[in-house]
Design a protein around this motif. Structure first.
Motif, PDB file in Angstrom:
ATOM      1  N   ILE A 637       0.858  -1.182   0.000  1.00 24.96           N
ATOM      2  CA  ILE A 637       0.000   0.000   0.000  1.00 24.96           C
ATOM      3  C   ILE A 637       0.894   1.231   0.000  1.00 24.96           C
ATOM      4  CG2 ILE A 637      -1.804   1.274   1.211  1.00 24.96           C
ATOM      5  CD1 ILE A 637      -2.839  -1.390   0.331  1.00 24.96           C
ATOM      6  N   THR A 638       0.735   2.087  -0.984  1.00 23.99           N
ATOM      7  CA  THR A 638       1.484   3.336  -1.027  1.00 23.99           C
ATOM      8  C   THR A 638       0.601   4.490  -0.576  1.00 23.99           C
ATOM      9  OG1 THR A 638       0.855   3.880  -3.302  1.00 23.99           O
ATOM     10  CG2 THR A 638       2.771   2.431  -2.996  1.00 23.99           C
ATOM     11  N   GLN A 639       1.228   5.614  -0.265  1.00 24.88           N
ATOM     12  CA  GLN A 639       0.438   6.790   0.100  1.00 24.88           C
ATOM     13  C   GLN A 639      -0.427   7.232  -1.075  1.00 24.88           C
ATOM     14  OE1 GLN A 639       0.368   8.154   3.307  1.00 24.88           O
ATOM     15  NE2 GLN A 639      -1.440   9.122   2.394  1.00 24.88           N
ATOM     16  N   GLU A 640       0.098   7.044  -2.280  1.00 25.79           N
ATOM     17  CA  GLU A 640      -0.681   7.381  -3.469  1.00 25.79           C
ATOM     18  C   GLU A 640      -1.940   6.518  -3.561  1.00 25.79           C
ATOM     19  OE1 GLU A 640      -0.180   7.608  -8.352  1.00 25.79           O
ATOM     20  OE2 GLU A 640       1.520   7.056  -7.075  1.00 25.79           O
ATOM     21  N   ASP A 641      -1.811   5.227  -3.217  1.00 27.61           N
ATOM     22  CA  ASP A 641      -2.982   4.343  -3.190  1.00 27.61           C
ATOM     23  C   ASP A 641      -4.032   4.871  -2.221  1.00 27.61           C
ATOM     24  OD1 ASP A 641      -1.878   2.485  -4.992  1.00 27.61           O
ATOM     25  OD2 ASP A 641      -0.906   1.368  -3.370  1.00 27.61           O
ATOM     26  N   ILE A 642      -3.580   5.252  -1.051  1.00 25.68           N
ATOM     27  CA  ILE A 642      -4.484   5.725  -0.005  1.00 25.68           C
ATOM     28  C   ILE A 642      -5.188   7.010  -0.447  1.00 25.68           C
ATOM     29  CG2 ILE A 642      -4.584   6.590   2.366  1.00 25.68           C
ATOM     30  CD1 ILE A 642      -2.106   4.775   2.923  1.00 25.68           C
ATOM     31  N   ASP A 643      -4.425   7.926  -0.998  1.00 22.32           N
ATOM     32  CA  ASP A 643      -4.999   9.205  -1.403  1.00 22.32           C
ATOM     33  C   ASP A 643      -5.969   9.034  -2.567  1.00 22.32           C
ATOM     34  OD1 ASP A 643      -3.447  10.361   0.547  1.00 22.32           O
ATOM     35  OD2 ASP A 643      -1.859  11.006  -0.835  1.00 22.32           O
ATOM     36  N   GLY A 646      -9.195   7.459  -1.533  1.00 19.54           N
ATOM     37  CA  GLY A 646     -10.026   8.301  -0.683  1.00 19.54           C
ATOM     38  C   GLY A 646     -10.338   7.711   0.672  1.00 19.54           C
ATOM     39  N   VAL A 647      -9.339   7.059   1.289  1.00 16.32           N
ATOM     40  CA  VAL A 647      -9.536   6.441   2.598  1.00 16.32           C
ATOM     41  C   VAL A 647      -8.376   6.806   3.504  1.00 16.32           C
ATOM     42  CG1 VAL A 647     -10.899   4.502   1.730  1.00 16.32           C
ATOM     43  CG2 VAL A 647      -8.394   4.329   1.797  1.00 16.32           C
ATOM     44  N   GLU A 648      -8.473   6.351   4.761  1.00 13.99           N
ATOM     45  CA  GLU A 648      -7.366   6.518   5.695  1.00 13.99           C
ATOM     46  C   GLU A 648      -6.575   5.219   5.773  1.00 13.99           C
ATOM     47  OE1 GLU A 648      -8.871   7.755   9.441  1.00 13.99           O
ATOM     48  OE2 GLU A 648      -9.711   9.637   8.688  1.00 13.99           O
ATOM     49  N   GLY A 649      -5.256   5.347   5.942  1.00 15.52           N
ATOM     50  CA  GLY A 649      -4.446   4.157   6.029  1.00 15.52           C
ATOM     51  C   GLY A 649      -2.987   4.497   6.195  1.00 15.52           C
ATOM     52  N   THR A 650      -2.172   3.448   6.270  1.00 18.75           N
ATOM     53  CA  THR A 650      -0.733   3.596   6.466  1.00 18.75           C
ATOM     54  C   THR A 650      -0.008   2.816   5.379  1.00 18.75           C
ATOM     55  OG1 THR A 650      -1.045   3.751   8.863  1.00 18.75           O
ATOM     56  CG2 THR A 650       1.181   3.235   8.063  1.00 18.75           C
ATOM     57  N   PRO A 651       0.973   3.399   4.727  1.00 19.09           N
ATOM     58  CA  PRO A 651       1.727   2.656   3.705  1.00 19.09           C
ATOM     59  C   PRO A 651       2.384   1.410   4.301  1.00 19.09           C
ATOM     60  CG  PRO A 651       2.170   5.005   3.529  1.00 19.09           C
ATOM     61  CD  PRO A 651       1.402   4.820   4.813  1.00 19.09           C
ATOM     62  N   GLN A 652       2.526   0.383   3.469  1.00 15.97           N
ATOM     63  CA  GLN A 652       3.146  -0.860   3.919  1.00 15.97           C
ATOM     64  C   GLN A 652       3.722  -1.595   2.718  1.00 15.97           C
ATOM     65  OE1 GLN A 652      -0.396  -2.729   5.647  1.00 15.97           O
ATOM     66  NE2 GLN A 652      -0.664  -3.980   3.818  1.00 15.97           N
ATOM     67  N   GLU A 653       4.651  -2.544   2.993  1.00 17.00           N
ATOM     68  CA  GLU A 653       5.267  -3.354   1.959  1.00 17.00           C
ATOM     69  C   GLU A 653       4.664  -4.750   1.967  1.00 17.00           C
ATOM     70  OE1 GLU A 653       7.527  -2.729  -0.447  1.00 17.00           O
ATOM     71  OE2 GLU A 653       7.420  -0.591   0.085  1.00 17.00           O
ATOM     72  N   GLY A 654       4.335  -5.239   0.775  1.00 14.09           N
ATOM     73  CA  GLY A 654       3.837  -6.597   0.624  1.00 14.09           C
ATOM     74  C   GLY A 654       4.431  -7.228  -0.615  1.00 14.09           C
TER      75      GLY A 654
END
Length: 894
Positions: A637-643, A646-654
């Protein structure tokens, strides 16, 4: 039959899927099972598995989107389905073609049920608007309950339906208290709760009983699909027919196991079913509810010939003989003495058992010898049907005990347990490598029933808590009509149910009035209530008897889901495919609006948006990483994905991108022989226990496998549905047993209801879902399947309409005559919607119309303990139900 057996050898995957349709098409095997999904004009358009690769399909405009079947709760398979969407409409379906098909990593292809969902979504029977029963009036005095099921309907607005529902709930709570409402619903938990239900539907007593006598080893399948085939030499299937109910990837792995290992296979069941044919199994016929007698005779033969693994029994089990009883238990109550008849004077010989269970004594001895001497053996005790009898717990306990006597615990290729029930069936994968993220929505406990489930939503294991208010599933109708319920540890106590609120996700079932035992009594109970409300896709049995009905959405019309499937190497993902039609709304929308009407902040009930819930499920999905040696995030999950989402979240590696997993509709962890996951298979846990049980104890009271289980007696007797529960498996004549089919057992004089019935799951749908699809009604007509000898004795032939009568009700069915079920046994398919005529005869063929509301164990339902008589119907023949008029309650609406 021999030709069918030969046809299962040396097949490849593509041939297997095509051949599966031919196998299913034999009326002599399963009462007219048709393994093809009809085309839109009613003809068959190919094998049910959809074996034509998408590359061969004509190019069409539109976008293929993941379209979850949502039937996995009933079949346990791991199928992928996709819908072609053009201009917001699903125009066709296909199944899995996301990666190259291979033997070890097959495409997860779906069956005809998944393909038929388009017919359900756009079907004529789809509910469009909120409805009110015309003769029902609020207030409790003029509900005209006697017209439920036959009344007309009128369209009302959502606001009116919500206002009527909220005002009635408030009135009932104010006048009678929260316990007067019978429901499982989060909104009510915020206003004082409601009377809840407990017990089991599909699983009998198995979940709690296994937890008590086998402990956490029950969760360890002990087989990996790459490890088992090269070791397994014998497979014993008890009550299994996955070739029929889950004839996709789930049974494919079992086929490979058989093909690679050359294992001998036994099938223990009342019928010579599709799985037995496909695997070339030796059929061990056993009458419903008598399996315990069979297994006791197997144990007798082992003991008589000193075939049991005495070392394993002495070290890893308690209760087998007088020298290995738990402290304080009477020595004479040991299992060995009971089997030999030392104290009761009845040795449990194969001849003794044969009179009861119908199995030839020589075959019992053959099974016992092979079970004890051919190793590794996998004894697959996942067949739920034998547990769904009035003697199911004892049969299940006895099955485990003879498995333990064989010593096939903790050895590669062997096992004595439920097997990989959620992992592709026998020969599937032994562990859990992928887990879907959980919803962050808060779930508060029901104030009246503050308990969590033992497993998968079923039951609870604390019958000594006197503060709870709940009713066992099939005790519901007695509780409503007699105004008393059976309360665990207390017995009968007063209860005054005035309302049933049945709001859940219908795509996963919960057609309570139809799938709970005692349908005739259920209708009487429903008609006595002041208010019934539900949410439904079509006018099923549950909404037919309601007063207010809200139109439901299908899964394709909702924001999205991430689901773990039957195979632990797969999770599936689906985003919204189409918009809800007409005025259909989701359960979450309904609960939020109902909360608002009840004065509860809807943001307290459901504080997160549907999109946020879906995102959190995706982001929370994890997998077992070989590098990290533990569970880590699956999705990057990247910050670009989150933005952008249109949700709240934290970037992560998968290991898979957010957009990629959405495009693919999920993630499949591809396996290879000798990989990391094979090495950490839970077989290792079982092996450690076998090697050193003292330092690797189980979660049972003794830390060992309990042949003598005192907790079983203590807890099950406390539920108050049975008395004199014993600590060891024992045979007993129970309600509607084989012996009850005789008026004179000694002279074998049959009584008024001489035929035992079983109620197997069918391939028309899952439980009672999909009855609103004419395609499936045509593909599987759900005939009454009976033995040729029984039919000839009554002058019956295939296609005749018959009247089936029991002590509790009557149904009409067309009969299918076969040699593949035992004489004296017949099949009534589970899941059909009831449809009573003016004489009280159920033309719809609901199996529970024939079954009484009899509760066993810890609230379990013995569906497969019923006796009937069959006679030729003298009225008009019963037309095939795919030709019946559609259930359209608002016929004048566009």
């Amino acid at each position: 039959m021999e030709k069918s057996r030969a046809g299962t050898q040396g097949i490849d995957r593509r041939s297997f899927l095509a051949w599966g349709a031919v196998l299913g098409g034999s009326a002599a095997l399963a009462g007219g099972f048709v393994g093809c999904a009809p085309s839109e004009d009613g003809s068959a358009d190919g094998p049910a598995g959809g074996t034509t690769p998408s590359a061969a399909l004509p190019v069409e405009e539109g976008e293929w989107k993941s379209a979850l079947c949502r039937n996995m709760s009933g079949c346990g398979s791991s199928c992928a389905n996709f819908a072609l969407v053009k201009d917001g409409v699903v125009t066709r379906m296909k199944t899995d073609d996301r990666y190259e098909d291979s033997r070890e990593n097959p495409q997860r292809r779906g069956c005809h049920r998944g393909m038929a969902h388009r017919q359900r979504v756009y079907g004529e029977e789809r509910l469009k608007y909120p409805m009110k029963r015309k003769s029902w009036n609020p207030g409790g005095t003029e509900h005209n309950g006697h017209l439920r099921g036959i009344d007309e309907w009128e369209r009302i607005s959502w606001d009116e339906a919500l206002e009527l529902t909220a005002s009635e709930l408030k009135r009932i709570i104010e006048n009678y208290g929260n316990s007067a409402i019978y429901a499982q619903n989060q909104v009510l938990s915020h206003v004082g709760g409601a009377t809840d239900l407990f017990g089991t539907t599909s699983t009998g007593d198995s979940i709690l009983a296994i937890k008590l006598f086998q402990g956490d080893i029950a969760k360890n399948p002990g087989n990996d699909r790459f490890l088992s085939p090269k070791n397994t030499k014998l497979m014993v299937l008890w009550g299994q027919n996955t070739a029929f109910t889950s004839a996709t990837t789930r049974f494919y792995f079992t086929q490979l196991l058989k093909q690679d290992s050359g294992a001998k296979v036994y099938s223990i069941a009342p019928d010579y079913n599709n799985s037995a044919v496909a695997l070339g199994a030796t059929w061990v016929p056993v009458r419903p509810g008598t399996d315990c007698a069979l297994f006791l005779a197997v144990a007798y033969h082992m003991i008589e010939n000193d075939l049991q693994d005495q070392d394993f029994l002495d070290r890893c089990c308690i209760g087998f003989d007088a020298d290995h009883m738990p402290e304080g238990a009477p020595a004479e109550d040991n299992f060995k003495d009971y089997v030999l008849g030392i104290h009761d004077g009845t040795p449990k010989t194969p001849e003794w058992a044969s009179e009861i269970c119908g199995t030839d004594p020589a075959l019992i001895r053959e099974l016992a010898t092979d079970l004890a001497t051919i190793k590794p053996c996998f004894f697959h005790i996942n067949g739920r049907a034998p547990w769904r009898t009035s003697n199911g717990r004892c049969s299940g306990h006895a099955a485990y005990v003879v498995g333990w006597m064989s010593g096939n615990v903790g050895i590669e290729g062997g096992g004595v347990n439920e097997g990989p029930t959620q992992s592709g069936s026998l020969g599937g994968d032994g562990g859990g490598w992928l887990y879907a993220g959980q919803s962050p929505d808060p779930r508060i406990l029901n104030p009246i029933f503050p308990k969590t489930a033992v497993w998968g939503g079923y039951g609870y294991d604390d019958p000594f808590d006197e503060t709870i208010t709940a009713i066992a599933y099939s005790d519901t109708w007695n509780a409503i009509l007699k105004k008393e319920r059976v309360a665990p540890s207390r017995g009968k106590v007063p209860i005054d149910i005035r309302c049933v609120l049945n709001i859940c996700n219908i795509s996963l079932g919960n057609n309570f009035i139809n799938t709970t035992m005692g349908t005739v009594q259920a209708i009487e109970a429903y008609r006595s209530l002041e208010f019934v409300v539900c949410h439904d896709l079509s006018l099923s049995a549950k909404s037919k008897y309601a007063d207010i009905v809200f139109p439901d959405t299908f899964a394709w019309e909702e924001e999205g889901y991430v689901l773990p499937m039957g195979d632990p190497n797969v999770i599936y993902l689906q985003e919204q495919i189409i918009e809800p039609p007409y005025e259909c709304q989701t359960v979450r929308y309904l609960e939020r609006e109902l909360a608002r009407k009840l004065g509860v902040d809807p943001d307290v009930v459901h504080p997160y948006s549907d999109k946020q819930l879906f995102f959190d499920q995706v982001a929370g999905s994890i997998y077992l990483s070989p590098e990290a040696q533990g569970m880590v995030p699956l999705v990057t999950i990247t910050q670009e994905d989150i933005d952008s989402y249109g949700v709240e979240g934290t970037p992560q590696e998968g290991i898979v991108g957010f957009d990629e997993i959405r495009e693919q509709g999920g993630y499949v962890l591809h396996r290879e022989p000798g990989d990391f996951y094979e090495q950490v298979s839970q077989a290792a846990t079982n092996a450690a226990f076998r090697e050193d049980p003292e330092n690797n104890p189980l979660s049972t009271q003794s830390g060992k496998l309990e042949i003598y289980c005192s907790e079983l007696k203590r807890i099950f007797e406390a539920f108050m549905f049975e008395t004199d529960v014993k600590c060891i498996p024992y045979y007993r004549k129970t309600l509607h047993s084989y012996e009850d089919s005789f008026t004179d057992w000694e002279n074998k004089v049959k009584g008024p209801y001489p035929i035992q019935i079983v109620t197997p799951h069918s391939i028309r749908g899952t439980h009672s879902c999909l009855n609103d699809v004419p395609w499936l009604r045509k593909a599987h007509p759900r005939e009454f399947v009976m033995n040729r000898l029984d039919a000839e004795a009554r002058g019956l032939k295939t296609g005749d309409t018959v009247l089936i009568s029991s002590l509790y009700g009557k149904i009409l069915r067309n009969v299918a005559v076969t040699d593949s079920v035992m004489p004296g046994v017949a099949q009534v398919w589970h899941g059909s919607w009831n449809d009573f005529d003016e004489d009280g005869i159920d033309r719809g063929g609901c199996s529970n119309t024939l079954i009484g509301a009899n509760t066993m164990g810890y609230g379990s339902q013995p569906y497969n303990s019923t006796l009937v008589e069959v006679e030729k119907w003298t009225g008009d023949p019963l037309p095939a139900d795919y030709t019946w008029p559609a259930r359209v309650p608002l016929k004048d609406e566009e």
